[in-house]
Design an enzyme around this catalytic site. Structure first.
Site, short mmCIF file in Angstrom:
data_model
loop_
_atom_site.label_atom_id
_atom_site.label_comp_id
_atom_site.label_asym_id
_atom_site.label_seq_id
_atom_site.Cartn_x
_atom_site.Cartn_y
_atom_site.Cartn_z
N TYR A 166 0.86 -1.18 0.00
CA TYR A 166 0.00 0.00 0.00
C TYR A 166 0.90 1.22 0.00
O TYR A 166 1.84 1.32 0.79
CB TYR A 166 -0.88 -0.01 1.26
CG TYR A 166 -1.75 1.21 1.41
CD1 TYR A 166 -2.74 1.50 0.47
CD2 TYR A 166 -1.61 2.08 2.50
CE1 TYR A 166 -3.55 2.62 0.60
CE2 TYR A 166 -2.42 3.19 2.65
CZ TYR A 166 -3.39 3.46 1.69
OH TYR A 166 -4.19 4.56 1.83
N ASP A 268 9.40 4.02 -0.71
CA ASP A 268 8.32 4.52 0.14
C ASP A 268 8.75 4.23 1.57
O ASP A 268 8.66 3.09 2.04
CB ASP A 268 7.01 3.81 -0.21
CG ASP A 268 5.87 4.18 0.73
OD1 ASP A 268 6.14 4.79 1.77
OD2 ASP A 268 4.72 3.83 0.41
N LYS A 296 4.14 10.10 8.01
CA LYS A 296 3.90 9.55 9.35
C LYS A 296 4.74 10.22 10.45
O LYS A 296 4.43 11.32 10.86
CB LYS A 296 4.06 8.03 9.34
CG LYS A 296 2.98 7.37 8.43
CD LYS A 296 2.53 6.05 8.94
CE LYS A 296 1.73 5.25 7.91
NZ LYS A 296 0.35 5.66 7.77
C1 LIG Z 1 3.79 2.34 3.20
C2 LIG Z 1 2.76 3.43 3.14
N1 LIG Z 1 2.87 4.37 2.18
C3 LIG Z 1 1.98 5.37 2.08
C4 LIG Z 1 0.92 5.46 2.94
C5 LIG Z 1 -0.07 6.58 2.82
O1 LIG Z 1 0.13 7.48 3.85
P1 LIG Z 1 -1.06 8.46 4.29
O2 LIG Z 1 -2.08 7.62 4.97
O3 LIG Z 1 -0.38 9.46 5.18
O4 LIG Z 1 -1.59 9.09 3.06
C6 LIG Z 1 0.78 4.51 3.96
C7 LIG Z 1 -0.32 4.59 4.93
O5 LIG Z 1 -0.51 3.79 5.79
C8 LIG Z 1 1.71 3.45 4.04
O6 LIG Z 1 1.60 2.50 4.98
#
Ligand SMILES: Cc1ncc(COP(=O)(O)O)c(C=O)c1O
Length: 457
Positions: A166, A268, A296
């Protein structure tokens, strides 16, 4: 430990215990349950984000302080959820509170840069060796920027991602996030499965998926589509199906494959950033991508994201050919919190404490052995997970073998015994915080032991 030496968990017993634990939780959550009904009148499902509603019901939080949170029924928990890992610095950290209070009084938004953004960028550069940074408000925005930069820089349409990861809720990467066994297609050529209705037609065709920890599979995809591939985005540690560590050499090889094919390589680090090491996965595994997305924990609980890169990676933003934009980018309040967070709170020393806590939580491994559970455990600094599988999860498809009733019971069990963990389906995962006490960490292990006792009769 071999498969044959483990006990068979009695699923009927697990189901019975789920019922009992749910009933026990309901008793403690009388106000939460009535509030949920009230909230449903205007908030679909009673929540502000669909994933805040996990069965049996959402946990409505009142407040947090240090390693603890309290729900609106005033039950107290040691927080191992930590807002999906955002709060690795602990709740209401005095230094963050002070920084935010000071900034609020000076005005919170101008849509113009303030002097806090530069020290944040400098600190990120020091942690990662990546010189250039822009800010946004979420992980979704950061990975959206990464994808756009890769396409704009190379002039190519396709993005490679890892099956079962994700990266946020924008269309470009909402593909094969949690594909079912029925939809996923063959492992050698996974289907691109839309994760949600409502995506821009054709989006899925611009995303190619490969299994994690299989550089040969990535090489094959590049052999088949190379001249059309703009880049590859990867969570260097998969954190949304337990904690899946990369095999030695895997990340370096992916970088080489991307570059050999004229494509870009992006991390990411939305979840791994500031939690797995001071310099995130870049430091932990020593491989620097062209671009990296953070969010985060960066903002210490304020909505913050960042896209960073090498000079080549960020070239189109540096030249002004590509606009990276947003009204709230570099918001003064967020930058004030991020500055203190990075320079005074999540310092190198803080990571020593995370390792100490991790050593205690590792007591779960002894429990797995003692009760001969069909489970395995992986940790790295603040992150950890227990996989209900003797062989640790190595790629997304391994999850299909796990009966999600066991981790669901484990979640309820901890909740009823004063530990708040991230809800999850097929795995148990957590994020610790630098302010946890030894006793906080031990509580997780003690609960895990009573859980092991309960499910093995
Ligand atoms: C690995 C990863 N990338 C991107 C995101 C997206 O982040 P946001 O919820 O701040 O948009 C998440 C969200 O949990 C994530 O776990």
């Amino acid at each position: 430990m071999s498969q044959t030496e483990t006990v068979d968990v009695d699923i009927l017993l697990v189901e019975k215990l789920i019922k009992e634990e749910t009933a026990a939780l309901d008793v403690k959550h009388a106000r939460s349950l009535s509030y949920r009904e009230e909230a449903k009148g205007h908030l679909p499902g009673g929540v502000s984000s669909s994933w805040q509603s996990w069965p049996p019901h959402p946990i409505y939080v009142d407040r947090g302080k240090g390693s603890r949170v309290w729900d609106i029924d005033q039950n107290e928990y040691v927080d191992f959820h930590n807002g999906y890992g955002v709060m690795v610095m602990g709740h209401a950290h005095p230094k963050i509170v002070e920084a935010v209070q000071k900034r609020v009084a000076l005005g919170t938004h101008f849509a113009q840069p303030t002097e806090d953004a530069l020290p944040v960028a400098e600190n990120l550069a020091e942690r990662t060796g990546m010189p250039y940074w822009r800010f946004g408000n979420s992980g979704t925005e950061a990975t959206l920027d990464a994808v756009r930069i890769m396409r704009a820089t190379t002039g190519r349409p396709l993005i490679v991602k890892i099956e079962g990861t994700y990266h946020g809720h924008h269309d470009a990467l909402m593909v094969s996030v949690f594909p079912s066994k029925e939809d996923a297609g063959p492992r050698e050529h996974p289907n691109s499965v839309p994760q949600t209705p409502g995506m821009i037609p054709g989006t899925v065709d611009s995303v190619l998926n490969v299994p994690f920890n299989d550089a040969d599979a990535a090489e094959r995809v590049f052999a088949e589509h190379g001249p059309k591939i703009a880049g590859m985005i990867i969570e260097p540690i998969m954190t949304n199906c337990g904690v899946v560590l990369p095999d030695p050499g895997y990340l370096q090889r992916l970088k080489e494959i991307c570059h050999a094919n004229g494509a870009m390589f992006a991390y990411d680090e939305v979840k791994t950033g500031f939690t797995v090491a001071w310099g995130g996965a870049i430091e932990a595994f020593g491989v620097q991508p062209d671009l990296v997305a953070y969010a985060k924990a960066l903002g210490a609980g304020l909505p913050c994201g960042a896209i960073g890169g090498t000079e080549e990676g960020m070239a189109m933003i540096l030249s002004g050919e590509l606009d990276q934009v947003g009204t709230f980018n570099g918001n003064p309040l967020t930058m004030a919190a991020a500055r203190v967070n990075l320079t005074e709170v999540l310092t190198k020393d803080a990571y020593t404490r995370l390792d100490e806590i991790n050593t205690i939580v590792h007591g779960c491994e002894a429990v797995i052995d003692k009760y001969r559970l069909p489970a395995s455990m992986k940790t790295i600094a603040a992150k950890g997970s227990i996989d209900w599988r003797v062989e640790p999860i190595h790629e997304y498809r391994d999850l299909w073998e796990i009966d999600d009733r066991i981790p669901q019971l484990a979640w309820l069990w901890q909740l009823n015994r004063g530990v708040f963990k991230s809800p999850g389906s097929k795995w148990e995962s957590w994020t610790t915080s630098i302010v946890m006490s030894d006793d906080d960490a031990q509580r997780y292990v003690d609960n895990f032991e009573s859980f092991a006792e309960a499910i093995t009769g």
